[in-house]
Design a protein around this motif. Structure first.
Motif, mmCIF file in Angstrom:
data_model
loop_
_atom_site.group_PDB
_atom_site.id
_atom_site.type_symbol
_atom_site.label_atom_id
_atom_site.label_comp_id
_atom_site.label_asym_id
_atom_site.label_seq_id
_atom_site.Cartn_x
_atom_site.Cartn_y
_atom_site.Cartn_z
ATOM 1 N N PHE A 77 0.845 -1.198 0.000
ATOM 2 C CA PHE A 77 0.000 0.000 0.000
ATOM 3 C C PHE A 77 0.879 1.246 0.000
ATOM 4 C CE2 PHE A 77 -4.212 -1.557 2.162
ATOM 5 C CZ PHE A 77 -4.392 -2.485 1.148
ATOM 6 N N GLY A 78 0.434 2.247 -0.728
ATOM 7 C CA GLY A 78 1.153 3.510 -0.803
ATOM 8 C C GLY A 78 0.289 4.670 -0.339
ATOM 9 N N PRO A 79 0.736 5.899 -0.595
ATOM 10 C CA PRO A 79 -0.006 7.093 -0.156
ATOM 11 C C PRO A 79 -1.452 7.136 -0.652
ATOM 12 C CG PRO A 79 2.203 7.694 -0.859
ATOM 13 C CD PRO A 79 2.023 6.250 -1.213
ATOM 14 N N ALA A 80 -1.699 6.702 -1.882
ATOM 15 C CA ALA A 80 -3.076 6.711 -2.393
ATOM 16 C C ALA A 80 -3.963 5.764 -1.585
ATOM 17 C CB ALA A 80 -3.100 6.330 -3.871
ATOM 18 N N ASP A 81 -3.393 4.640 -1.156
ATOM 19 C CA ASP A 81 -4.157 3.703 -0.331
ATOM 20 C C ASP A 81 -4.453 4.297 1.040
ATOM 21 O OD1 ASP A 81 -4.290 1.203 -2.042
ATOM 22 O OD2 ASP A 81 -2.124 1.540 -1.989
ATOM 23 N N VAL A 82 -3.496 5.012 1.592
ATOM 24 C CA VAL A 82 -3.727 5.662 2.883
ATOM 25 C C VAL A 82 -4.898 6.630 2.752
ATOM 26 C CG1 VAL A 82 -2.773 7.203 4.644
ATOM 27 C CG2 VAL A 82 -1.344 5.380 3.670
ATOM 28 N N GLU A 83 -4.916 7.408 1.686
ATOM 29 C CA GLU A 83 -6.014 8.375 1.480
ATOM 30 C C GLU A 83 -7.337 7.641 1.258
ATOM 31 O OE1 GLU A 83 -5.668 11.492 2.304
ATOM 32 O OE2 GLU A 83 -3.568 10.979 2.667
ATOM 33 N N ARG A 84 -7.302 6.551 0.504
ATOM 34 C CA ARG A 84 -8.510 5.743 0.300
ATOM 35 C C ARG A 84 -9.035 5.248 1.640
ATOM 36 N NH1 ARG A 84 -8.845 0.379 0.485
ATOM 37 N NH2 ARG A 84 -6.623 0.038 0.142
ATOM 38 N N LEU A 85 -8.153 4.749 2.479
ATOM 39 C CA LEU A 85 -8.552 4.233 3.786
ATOM 40 C C LEU A 85 -9.054 5.353 4.701
ATOM 41 C CD1 LEU A 85 -5.651 1.669 4.164
ATOM 42 C CD2 LEU A 85 -8.083 1.111 3.871
ATOM 43 N N MET A 86 -8.458 6.517 4.594
ATOM 44 C CA MET A 86 -8.918 7.656 5.394
ATOM 45 C C MET A 86 -10.343 8.064 5.020
ATOM 46 S SD MET A 86 -6.828 8.533 7.765
ATOM 47 C CE MET A 86 -7.470 10.153 8.191
ATOM 48 N N GLY A 87 -10.755 7.736 3.810
ATOM 49 C CA GLY A 87 -12.103 8.060 3.366
ATOM 50 C C GLY A 87 -13.101 6.933 3.561
ATOM 51 N N ASP A 88 -12.675 5.820 4.121
ATOM 52 C CA ASP A 88 -13.531 4.644 4.273
ATOM 53 C C ASP A 88 -14.261 4.709 5.617
ATOM 54 O OD1 ASP A 88 -14.665 2.111 4.619
ATOM 55 O OD2 ASP A 88 -12.963 1.073 3.685
ATOM 56 N N ALA A 89 -15.538 5.046 5.583
ATOM 57 C CA ALA A 89 -16.324 5.187 6.810
ATOM 58 C C ALA A 89 -16.562 3.856 7.508
ATOM 59 C CB ALA A 89 -17.664 5.856 6.505
ATOM 60 N N GLY A 90 -16.273 2.751 6.852
ATOM 61 C CA GLY A 90 -16.495 1.442 7.451
ATOM 62 C C GLY A 90 -15.439 1.039 8.462
ATOM 63 N N ILE A 91 -14.297 1.745 8.464
ATOM 64 C CA ILE A 91 -13.215 1.409 9.385
ATOM 65 C C ILE A 91 -12.953 2.585 10.325
ATOM 66 C CG2 ILE A 91 -12.163 -0.120 7.672
ATOM 67 C CD1 ILE A 91 -9.950 2.063 7.335
ATOM 68 N N VAL A 92 -12.037 2.400 11.228
ATOM 69 C CA VAL A 92 -11.579 3.495 12.090
ATOM 70 C C VAL A 92 -10.573 4.296 11.266
ATOM 71 C CG1 VAL A 92 -10.320 4.078 14.201
ATOM 72 C CG2 VAL A 92 -11.957 2.174 14.195
ATOM 73 N N ARG A 93 -10.905 5.545 11.018
ATOM 74 C CA ARG A 93 -10.067 6.370 10.135
ATOM 75 C C ARG A 93 -9.067 7.179 10.957
ATOM 76 N NH1 ARG A 93 -14.930 8.907 6.771
ATOM 77 N NH2 ARG A 93 -15.767 8.914 8.868
ATOM 78 N N ALA A 94 -8.050 6.497 11.389
ATOM 79 C CA ALA A 94 -6.972 7.111 12.160
ATOM 80 C C ALA A 94 -5.685 6.914 11.359
ATOM 81 C CB ALA A 94 -6.863 6.482 13.539
ATOM 82 N N ARG A 95 -5.166 7.998 10.817
ATOM 83 C CA ARG A 95 -4.008 7.911 9.925
ATOM 84 C C ARG A 95 -2.841 7.152 10.562
ATOM 85 N NH1 ARG A 95 -2.822 10.440 5.290
ATOM 86 N NH2 ARG A 95 -4.572 11.862 5.584
ATOM 87 N N ALA A 96 -2.536 7.448 11.806
ATOM 88 C CA ALA A 96 -1.393 6.787 12.456
ATOM 89 C C ALA A 96 -1.611 5.276 12.543
ATOM 90 C CB ALA A 96 -1.151 7.374 13.842
ATOM 91 N N LYS A 97 -2.841 4.853 12.806
ATOM 92 C CA LYS A 97 -3.128 3.421 12.899
ATOM 93 C C LYS A 97 -3.099 2.764 11.521
ATOM 94 C CE LYS A 97 -5.739 3.893 17.180
ATOM 95 N NZ LYS A 97 -7.037 3.733 17.836
ATOM 96 N N ILE A 98 -3.577 3.459 10.523
ATOM 97 C CA ILE A 98 -3.530 2.947 9.147
ATOM 98 C C ILE A 98 -2.074 2.784 8.717
ATOM 99 C CG2 ILE A 98 -3.975 3.576 6.739
ATOM 100 C CD1 ILE A 98 -6.632 4.882 7.811
ATOM 101 N N GLU A 99 -1.284 3.811 8.943
ATOM 102 C CA GLU A 99 0.132 3.750 8.561
ATOM 103 C C GLU A 99 0.874 2.676 9.367
ATOM 104 O OE1 GLU A 99 1.267 7.866 8.989
ATOM 105 O OE2 GLU A 99 0.565 8.357 6.952
ATOM 106 N N ALA A 100 0.491 2.502 10.633
ATOM 107 C CA ALA A 100 1.116 1.456 11.458
ATOM 108 C C ALA A 100 0.776 0.066 10.936
ATOM 109 C CB ALA A 100 0.678 1.603 12.912
ATOM 110 N N THR A 101 -0.415 -0.107 10.411
ATOM 111 C CA THR A 101 -0.819 -1.406 9.860
ATOM 112 C C THR A 101 -0.031 -1.711 8.596
ATOM 113 O OG1 THR A 101 -3.004 -1.218 10.854
ATOM 114 C CG2 THR A 101 -2.791 -2.738 8.986
#
Length: 191
Positions: A77-101
């Motif tokens: 996953f790259g930066p575009a995936d991080v942004e996609r995930l940040m826009g996904d209301a189905g998950i917890v949208r916490a950038r630090a947690k997404i990047e940690a995953t």
């Protein structure tokens, strides 16, 4: 007594079928699949500051968003995936947690590529045998969770403090913390 009325751990509300099924079928059962151990560690990280039921209710959405927790896919996953995930209301949208995953997927893959199986790594902390606690006291962290947390952090994992790690240890069956009155206690101990 019906199946639904059997005595359970206090944290598993009788009236919530999702929580009850998680308690009855998954929580505390020794998990030895490397990918699933990693998935559960990542989900526990997302749970930090929230309740587990929040994550449990979103687990299918997390799986869809994170390529079913395929470590190779997530590590790519790259930066575009991080942004996609940040826009996904189905998950917890916490950038630090997404990047940690995403980083955690890379660490998992690096361990595997170096010949270190994640399940072997995890279970080595208890010599392959789950810790059977007394079922009457329920710590939030232990010296063992502190040791595992420290080791995970040294490897680069994030959101793996000793409290999160202990909750993970309970979930994956590294420790049997079913209450002494819970019908699952002996069943899990026998697995």
């Amino acid at each position: 007594m019906t199946k639904a009325d059997r005595p359970r751990c206090a944290w598993a509300p009788q009236g919530d079928p999702l929580y009850r099924a998680y308690h009855d079928e998954e929580w505390g059962v020794p998990q030895r699949d490397s990918r699933m151990l990693w998935e559960m560690l990542m989900l526990e990280g997302f749970q930090a500051g929230l309740s587990w039921i929040t994550i449990l209710r979103k687990r299918d959405a997390f799986r869809a968003a994170f390529a079913h927790f395929d470590p190779d896919a997530v590590a790519a996953f790259g930066p575009a995936d991080v942004e996609r995930l940040m826009g996904d209301a189905g998950i917890v949208r916490a950038r630090a947690k997404i990047e940690a995953t995403i980083a955690g997927a890379g660490i998992f893959c690096a361990m595997r590529d170096a010949g270190e199986d994640f399940a072997d790594y995890v279970w080595a902390f208890v010599d392959g045998t789950p810790v059977q606690n007394d079922g009457t006291t329920f710590p939030t962290q232990t010296p063992l969770s502190e040791r595992i947390s420290k080791d995970l952090k040294q490897r680069g994992f994030k959101f793996v403090g000793p409290v999160i790690v202990y909750a993970w240890m309970q979930a994956i069956g590294l420790v049997n913390d079913h209450a002494d009155h819970c019908f699952r206690r002996e069943e899990v101990a026998a697995t």
